[in-house]
Design an enzyme around this catalytic site. Structure first.
Site, PDB file in Angstrom:
ATOM      1  N   GLY A 137      -1.871  19.082  18.131  1.00  0.00           N
ATOM      2  CA  GLY A 137      -2.757  19.439  19.213  1.00  0.00           C
ATOM      3  C   GLY A 137      -3.337  20.840  19.121  1.00  0.00           C
TER       4      GLY A 137
ATOM      5  N   ASP B 251       7.208  20.134  25.800  1.00  0.00           N
ATOM      6  CA  ASP B 251       6.646  19.164  24.842  1.00  0.00           C
ATOM      7  C   ASP B 251       7.727  18.651  23.898  1.00  0.00           C
ATOM      8  OD1 ASP B 251       4.739  17.582  23.640  1.00  0.00           O
ATOM      9  OD2 ASP B 251       3.851  19.203  22.456  1.00  0.00           O
TER      10      ASP B 251
HETATM   11  N1  LIG Z   1       7.828  24.548  10.123  1.00  0.00           N
HETATM   12  C1  LIG Z   1       7.429  23.395   9.580  1.00  0.00           C
HETATM   13  N2  LIG Z   1       7.964  22.975   8.430  1.00  0.00           N
HETATM   14  C2  LIG Z   1       7.556  21.811   7.880  1.00  0.00           C
HETATM   15  N3  LIG Z   1       6.652  20.988   8.418  1.00  0.00           N
HETATM   16  C3  LIG Z   1       6.079  21.355   9.572  1.00  0.00           C
HETATM   17  C4  LIG Z   1       6.437  22.567  10.213  1.00  0.00           C
HETATM   18  N4  LIG Z   1       5.724  22.662  11.342  1.00  0.00           N
HETATM   19  C5  LIG Z   1       4.968  21.548  11.416  1.00  0.00           C
HETATM   20  N5  LIG Z   1       5.162  20.753  10.344  1.00  0.00           N
HETATM   21  C6  LIG Z   1       4.527  19.468  10.064  1.00  0.00           C
HETATM   22  O1  LIG Z   1       3.209  19.505  10.562  1.00  0.00           O
HETATM   23  C7  LIG Z   1       2.999  18.446  11.492  1.00  0.00           C
HETATM   24  C8  LIG Z   1       2.079  18.909  12.586  1.00  0.00           C
HETATM   25  O2  LIG Z   1       2.738  19.832  13.408  1.00  0.00           O
HETATM   26  P1  LIG Z   1       2.118  20.284  14.785  1.00  0.00           P
HETATM   27  O3  LIG Z   1       3.146  21.043  15.536  1.00  0.00           O
HETATM   28  O4  LIG Z   1       0.836  20.968  14.519  1.00  0.00           O
HETATM   29  O5  LIG Z   1       1.750  18.933  15.507  1.00  0.00           O
HETATM   30  P2  LIG Z   1       2.672  17.949  16.384  1.00  0.00           P
HETATM   31  O6  LIG Z   1       4.054  18.483  16.467  1.00  0.00           O
HETATM   32  O7  LIG Z   1       2.497  16.582  15.838  1.00  0.00           O
HETATM   33  O8  LIG Z   1       1.993  17.979  17.799  1.00  0.00           O
HETATM   34  P3  LIG Z   1       2.008  19.192  18.846  1.00  0.00           P
HETATM   35  O9  LIG Z   1       0.739  19.906  18.586  1.00  0.00           O
HETATM   36  O10 LIG Z   1       2.044  18.530  20.182  1.00  0.00           O
HETATM   37  O11 LIG Z   1       3.198  20.028  18.557  1.00  0.00           O
HETATM   38  C9  LIG Z   1       4.391  18.074  11.977  1.00  0.00           C
HETATM   39  O12 LIG Z   1       4.462  16.735  12.365  1.00  0.00           O
HETATM   40  C10 LIG Z   1       5.239  18.332  10.749  1.00  0.00           C
HETATM   41  O13 LIG Z   1       5.232  17.197   9.926  1.00  0.00           O
END
Ligand SMILES: Nc1ncnc2c1ncn2[C@@H]1O[C@H](COP(=O)(O)OP(=O)(O)OP(=O)(O)O)[C@@H](O)[C@H]1O
Ligand SMILES: *[C@@H]1O[C@H](CO)[C@@H](O)[C@H](O)[C@H]1NC(C)=O
Ligand SMILES: *[C@@H]1O[C@H](CO)[C@@H](O)[C@H](O)[C@H]1NC(C)=O
Ligand SMILES: *[C@@H]1O[C@H](CO)[C@@H](O)[C@H](O)[C@H]1NC(C)=O
Ligand SMILES: *[C@@H]1O[C@H](CO)[C@@H](O)[C@H](O)[C@H]1NC(C)=O
Ligand SMILES: [Mg+2]
Length: 603
Positions: A323, A439
């Site tokens: 998001g 969240d």
């Molecule tokens: N620190 C991290 N290490 C490895 N992969 C990550 C990390 N942070 C995020 N990701 C990967 O990137 C994806 C997207 O993360 P992001 O937080 O942007 O979106 P989300 O968790 O699906 O939704 P939201 O925006 O509601 O948090 C995650 O599903 C994960 O697979």
């Protein structure tokens, strides 16, 4: 006259209350527990803190109470090497929900009085030396969901009253000396031969062994079909990747100049930061500023290297998007790996979101929370630098992976449940000011190379500084996980996080998304779906079929906790600390399941 009566009555109550307080009299349930202890031979002194000098039994080993009325709700004493008998006093604990005494050396009979524990949900007496029969009064325990009497010396017929246990989801009467025909009625019809293994004198349809008196009925067992819902929901699309590349290359030249400035600045100011973090600031011509902040000296690389690496991130490094922006994988020259989350600047309010996430995360360290190493503000974008978690999100693991990288075993799921609960409880109870996550979902639980969970994304969290600070008009969060009152009022509280955590538990048990098409079709989410099933299912029908190591005991415990987290009224939900305590008590029983191998010494 009436007045006088009232005053007298009031005085009596006052006196009783004072007396109660001054003498610290043990509650009635506490006295009952001491009676129960008196018929147990506690060879290893595990129950040494069951003392009549306490006011309540709620802190005693293996005992949990209802938080409000302090009545005993759970006795959890498996593998404690207890000898002796189960006292009939157990019937006085009429608010008891769970009795777990498996893996001890208890003898004697199962007392009839257990039927007075009318709220009993789970009865674990497996692996003892209990004798006699099953009291038919057990059929009166209308809430009973788990009945595990396996591996005892029980004998006699299986009472047909057990068929009345409409909520029974797990039954195990294996390896006893039961005999006769298994009543084929009500709840008893639902269980197959695995519930009756090793009782040589049992017969009936369930064990595919005709009884002599009723030869010739068809031998057809209900077979659990494999109707796993196989419609995966589409992941949120990766967006604005091109934008970044364009912006980055346009800035390439500017950065070479900028880096020179930065480097000089950095060298001259190296040791001046007295704060918790070092800050490298450079005003560049107009308003555009480049800031690189590394927390706790957590990012032991020259700023130039970091910025250079950030600059060179491109589409190939994208690991996901959500998001708030896109997440990249950044590998340093020494192979140290980090996750860089680029906050989409075009989004409304994302600047504040960015600063908030930074402020909160930078000050918080916990093994089950994603570590924020630093952040970088470029004229065109804002980037958060996190630890990289090699195994990605729980969401991907549960719903996206094929079988190529293995599925999550039940024990791995329990570890994830416990770790996430610890992280969240830390935010709710140990941070000052407290933090509501807002969240909680499987996409925000990330897994490291040991499959240890780390809760991520505090972008929605808000410090609970004053009472009104947590009122928001925009409901952030993700459908399917949101508590009903949060959806209605837009007001997030710790209790709405608890609800979301309950949904996460259900997701771990069932392996289904909270908004799986099979629920949506019926106008339900996962919580409503489970409630709608009430008694009509067995544990093995709801648990994810991929968890071949799932055991009824912990599945039932987790479902029970999830049910408490997701009750409609926020006040009736436990706090996160209570949830954690429940999980630790019910799930981290000492020596789970290796009882049959040996009585190991660390027990
Ligand atoms: N620190 C991290 N290490 C490895 N992969 C990550 C990390 N942070 C995020 N990701 C990967 O990137 C994806 C997207 O993360 P992001 O937080 O942007 O979106 P989300 O968790 O699906 O939704 P939201 O925006 O509601 O948090 C995650 O599903 C994960 O697979
Ligand atoms: C309790 O158990 C120990 C060890 O098995 C035994 O020596 C002792 O006699 C038992 N006590 C009672 C009261 O049964
Ligand atoms: C169990 O229920 C039956 C009726 O369903 C009743 O007659 C009996 O007294 C009950 N027993 C106990 C111990 O409550
Ligand atoms: C138990 O039932 C299954 C079918 O449900 C059958 O395949 C299996 O052979 C049975 N086991 C025994 C020991 O009868
Ligand atoms: C019941 O317990 C026995 C071991 O005592 C086990 O082999 C069996 O699988 C269990 N049944 C169910 C339904 O879990
Ligand atoms: Mg996320």
């Amino acid at each position: 006259m009436q007045m006088g009566m009232e005053v007298w009555y009031f005085k009596l109550i006052l006196a009783a209350t004072l007396l109660g307080i001054s003498s610290h009299a043990l509650t009635e349930d506490g006295e009952t527990l001491l009676e129960i202890k008196s018929t147990l031979n506690d060879t290893k002194n595990f129950l040494s803190n069951w003392r009549d000098t306490d006011a309540t039994p709620c802190k005693w080993t293996g005992v949990s109470c209802h938080p409000n009325d302090l009545r005993v709700t759970s006795i959890n004493l498996p593998y404690m090497q207890l000898e002796g008998i189960v006292s009939s006093s157990i019937g006085k604990l009429n608010r008891l929900q769970r009795l777990k005494l498996h893996g001890n050396s208890l003898h004697g009979v199962i007392p009839n009085e257990i039927a007075h524990c009318s709220e009993l949900r789970a009865l674990y007496l497996r692996a003892n030396y209990l004798q006699g029969g099953i009291p038919s009064e057990i059929g009166n325990l209308s809430y009973l969901t788990v009945l595990d009497l396996s591996s005892n010396l029980l004998k006699g017929a299986i009472p047909s009253s057990l068929g009345r246990l409409t909520r029974l989801r797990y039954l195990n009467l294996s390896t006893n000396f039961f005999s006769g025909e298994i009543p084929d009625f009500g709840a008893l019809s639902a269980f197959g031969n695995k519930s009756f293994i090793g009782n040589l004198d049992l017969c009936g349809r369930q064990v595919q062994k005709p009884c002599r008196t009723s030869l010739g009925f068809p031998v057809v067992l209900p077979h659990a079909g494999s109707d796993e819902a196989a419609v995966p929901t589409k992941r949120s699309s990766h967006h604005t990747k091109g934008l970044l590349i364009g912006a980055m290359s346009a800035l390439g030249v500017a950065f070479i100049v900028l880096l020179t400035f930065l480097w000089i600045w950095f060298l001259s100011k190296k040791e001046t930061a007295a704060n918790r973090y070092t800050e490298v600031k450079k005003k560049f011509e107009s308003e555009a500023a480049t800031i690189l902040v590394t927390f706790h000296g957590d990012l032991p690389y020259p700023s130039s290297e970091i910025i250079e690496k950030i600059e060179s991130l491109d589409e190939e490094d994208v690991v996901g998007s959500g998001g708030f922006g896109t997440v990249y994988r950044m590998v340093m020259n020494d192979c140290g790996t980090f996750a860089v989350k680029r906050i989409d600047r075009s989004r409304e309010g994302s600047v504040q979101l960015f600063e908030r996430e930074l402020e909160i995360l930078g000050s918080i360290k916990h093994i089950n929370l994603v570590n924020l190493r630093g952040y970088c503000r470029l004229p065109t974008s804002k980037l958060l630098i996190y630890d990289y978690l090699a195994n990605g999100s729980l969401e991907d693991f549960l719903h996206e992976r094929g079988d190529d990288r293995g599925t999550l075993s039940w024990s791995a799921r329990l570890k994830i449940a416990l770790g996430s609960a610890r992280g969240l409880a830390y935010l709710h109870h140990d941070c000052c000011p407290r933090i509501v996550h807002r969240d909680i979902k499987s996409g925000n639980v990330l897994l490291d190379e040991n499959m240890e969970p780390h809760v991520s994304d505090f972008g929605l969290a808000k410090l609970l500084v004053d009472e009104d600070a947590n009122v928001t008009t925009v409901v952030a969060g993700t459908f399917g996980y949101l508590a009903p009152e949060y959806l209605q009022s837009g007001r997030a509280t710790e209790k709405s996080d608890v609800y979301s955590f309950g949904v996460l538990l259900l997701e771990l048990v069932t392996g289904k998304r909270p908004t799986d098409p099979c629920f949506i079709k019926k106008g339900l989410n996962i919580v409503g779906w489970l409630n709608s099933l009430l008694g009509g299912y067995r544990l093995e029908d709801v648990v994810d079929r991929r968890c071949t190591d799932a055991d009824a005991e912990t599945v039932e415990a987790v479902l029970n906790i999830a049910a408490r987290c997701t009750v409609a009224s926020p006040d009736d939900r436990p706090s996160m600390n209570q949830v954690l305590q429940l999980l630790e008590q019910e799930v981290l029983s000492p020596c789970p399941s290796d009882f049959y191998e040996s009585h190991s010494d660390y027990c």
